[in-house]
Design a protein around this motif. Structure first.
Motif, PDB file in Angstrom:
ATOM      1  N   GLY A  21      -4.464   1.165  -5.022  1.00 11.47           N
ATOM      2  CA  GLY A  21      -4.274   2.449  -5.632  1.00 11.47           C
ATOM      3  C   GLY A  21      -5.335   3.164  -6.246  1.00 11.47           C
ATOM      4  N   SER A  22      -6.166   2.312  -6.956  1.00 12.38           N
ATOM      5  CA  SER A  22      -7.279   3.096  -7.762  1.00 12.38           C
ATOM      6  C   SER A  22      -8.567   3.217  -6.893  1.00 12.38           C
ATOM      7  CB  SER A  22      -7.740   2.086  -8.910  1.00 12.38           C
ATOM      8  OG  SER A  22      -8.009   1.116  -8.673  1.00 12.38           O
ATOM      9  N   GLN A  77      -1.894  -4.126  -5.410  1.00 10.48           N
ATOM     10  CA  GLN A  77      -1.488  -2.813  -5.363  1.00 10.48           C
ATOM     11  C   GLN A  77      -2.070  -1.881  -6.294  1.00 10.48           C
ATOM     12  OE1 GLN A  77       2.940  -2.280  -6.475  1.00 10.48           O
ATOM     13  NE2 GLN A  77       3.019  -1.436  -4.287  1.00 10.48           N
ATOM     14  N   LYS A  78      -2.439  -2.364  -7.564  1.00 12.58           N
ATOM     15  CA  LYS A  78      -3.131  -1.501  -8.406  1.00 12.58           C
ATOM     16  C   LYS A  78      -4.575  -1.430  -8.083  1.00 12.58           C
ATOM     17  CE  LYS A  78      -4.003  -1.259 -13.353  1.00 12.58           C
ATOM     18  NZ  LYS A  78      -3.907  -1.801 -14.668  1.00 12.58           N
ATOM     19  N   ARG A  93       0.875  -0.961   0.138  1.00 10.56           N
ATOM     20  CA  ARG A  93      -0.131   0.126   0.123  1.00 10.56           C
ATOM     21  C   ARG A  93       0.628   1.262   0.019  1.00 10.56           C
ATOM     22  NH1 ARG A  93      -2.529  -1.126   4.168  1.00 10.56           N
ATOM     23  NH2 ARG A  93      -4.474  -2.055   3.246  1.00 10.56           N
ATOM     24  N   ARG A  94       1.835   1.183   0.768  1.00 13.34           N
ATOM     25  CA  ARG A  94       2.766   2.444   0.840  1.00 13.34           C
ATOM     26  C   ARG A  94       4.075   2.573  -0.113  1.00 13.34           C
ATOM     27  NH1 ARG A  94       5.903   2.169   5.169  1.00 13.34           N
ATOM     28  NH2 ARG A  94       5.707   0.392   5.702  1.00 13.34           N
ATOM     29  N   LYS A  95       4.009   1.221  -0.746  1.00 11.34           N
ATOM     30  CA  LYS A  95       4.992   1.050  -1.892  1.00 11.34           C
ATOM     31  C   LYS A  95       6.393   1.585  -1.341  1.00 11.34           C
ATOM     32  CE  LYS A  95       1.840   2.601  -5.794  1.00 11.34           C
ATOM     33  NZ  LYS A  95       1.394   3.592  -6.778  1.00 11.34           N
TER      34      LYS A  95
END
Length: 332
Positions: free
Chosen positions: A330-331, A326-327, A289-291
């Protein structure tokens, strides 16, 4: 089972190295790894911690090792106890506050006050034992007590009268500590203070403690791991990044046989593999989530040999690959 915070021996590796010995080898001999002490703040077996200190004192030929260790420790080595003491107006009351909250730092140790004439003995009692004895844990604890009393009185920690119920060291050429009055072969373990001193104001007393400190104190009480499951989670989380988070090592840290640990967890309707999966998934989702790191680095930090193994596991947990998850997050 008695537990103690690993941070209570902060500075251990530095001191052992200064004395010319290998701290990592000593830790491993007692079933510990450096990850449990490198800034970690988790509970470990109190008896095993005591045995580590005893073995270290013997190996380093330093019978005052526990006391020496406390000379360079910050007050944070005794955890949240100063927060509780700050609620007491007098020094005697501060010691009572610490006594009632001591379980947050270590279970199996008790502090009490006994008046003797014009003085008061602040005694420490221990419920633990090891085949090598517990002299070093006594010295460590007395050093912590001196550091704390110095903080609330403004006196030098090296001037307190220390008594310890253990035989006097037989070595004549060991490095002395800066504590000036250490008496062995006593009938009690503790320090002696003037009773009059206990009635004086606690230097750390805040006449109107802020609500934020009160909330923090309650938070610390709530965070104490009363269940075996929570103890396992703490130890496993700290060890995960070290690459060695086996059932055997976690069990050893809690002074349990691996089979016994599994049986006790089963009684709580949880398994070690389930705990590890939940820890790994929580950490994985947080980092994704935080990359904060690449999938490859994340896989290694979670104890997987390569990214493909981690990706397969993650898809089993969530139904998505790490990049897909993750994608999606993120969206959203």
């Amino acid at each position: 089972m008695y537990l103690a915070k690993s941070y209570s021996i902060t500075g251990y590796q530095r001191l052992v190295t200064e004395l010319g010995y290998n701290p990592v080898a000593l830790m491993k001999s007692e079933g510990f790894v450096p990850a449990q002490f490198n800034g970690a703040d988790l509970f470990v077996s109190y008896s095993k911690l005591a045995e580590l200190l005893e073995r270290t004192a013997l190996e380093c030929q330093q019978p005052l090792f526990g006391l020496l260790l406390t000379q360079h420790q910050p007050l944070e080595a005794i955890g949240p106890l100063p927060l509780f003491a700050a609620q007491a107006e007098t020094i005697g009351e501060a010691l009572n506050k610490v006594s009632s909250a001591l379980y947050l730092q270590a279970s199996g140790v008790h502090v009490r006050q006994i008046p003797v004439g014009d003085n008061t003995q602040v005694l420490m009692d221990f419920d633990i034992s090891t085949p090598l004895g517990i002299t070093q844990i006594k010295l460590l604890s007395l050093g912590h007590l001196c550091n704390f009393v110095a903080e609330i009185t403004g006196l030098s920690r090296y001037n307190f009268d220390i008594s310890i119920s253990a035989p006097a060291p037989y070595q004549k050429d060991y490095r002395q500590s800066d504590y000036r009055q250490v008496h062995f072969d006593q009938h009690f373990c503790g320090i002696t203070l003037s009773t009059r001193l206990l009635t004086q104001q606690n230097r750390q007393y805040a006449s109107a403690i802020s609500s934020s400190i009160k909330r923090h104190v309650e938070f610390l009480r709530d965070q104490f791991p009363t269940s075996l499951e929570e103890q396992v989670r703490q130890v496993a989380s700290a060890l995960l990044a070290s690459g060695d988070c086996s059932l055997e090592l976690v069990a050893s840290s809690l002074d349990l046989h691996p089979r016994m640990l599994q049986l006790k967890l089963k009684e709580q309707d949880v398994s070690y593999s389930q705990i590890m999966r939940e820890i790994r998934q929580t950490l994985a989702e947080d980092h994704l989530r935080r990359k904060s790191m690449s999938v490859t680095d994340l896989a290694l930090n979670l104890g997987y040999a390569d990214a493909s193994v981690f990706s397969t596991k993650f898809k089993q947990w969530t139904g998505l690959s790490p990049k897909q998850w993750q994608k999606k997050v993120g969206s959203s």
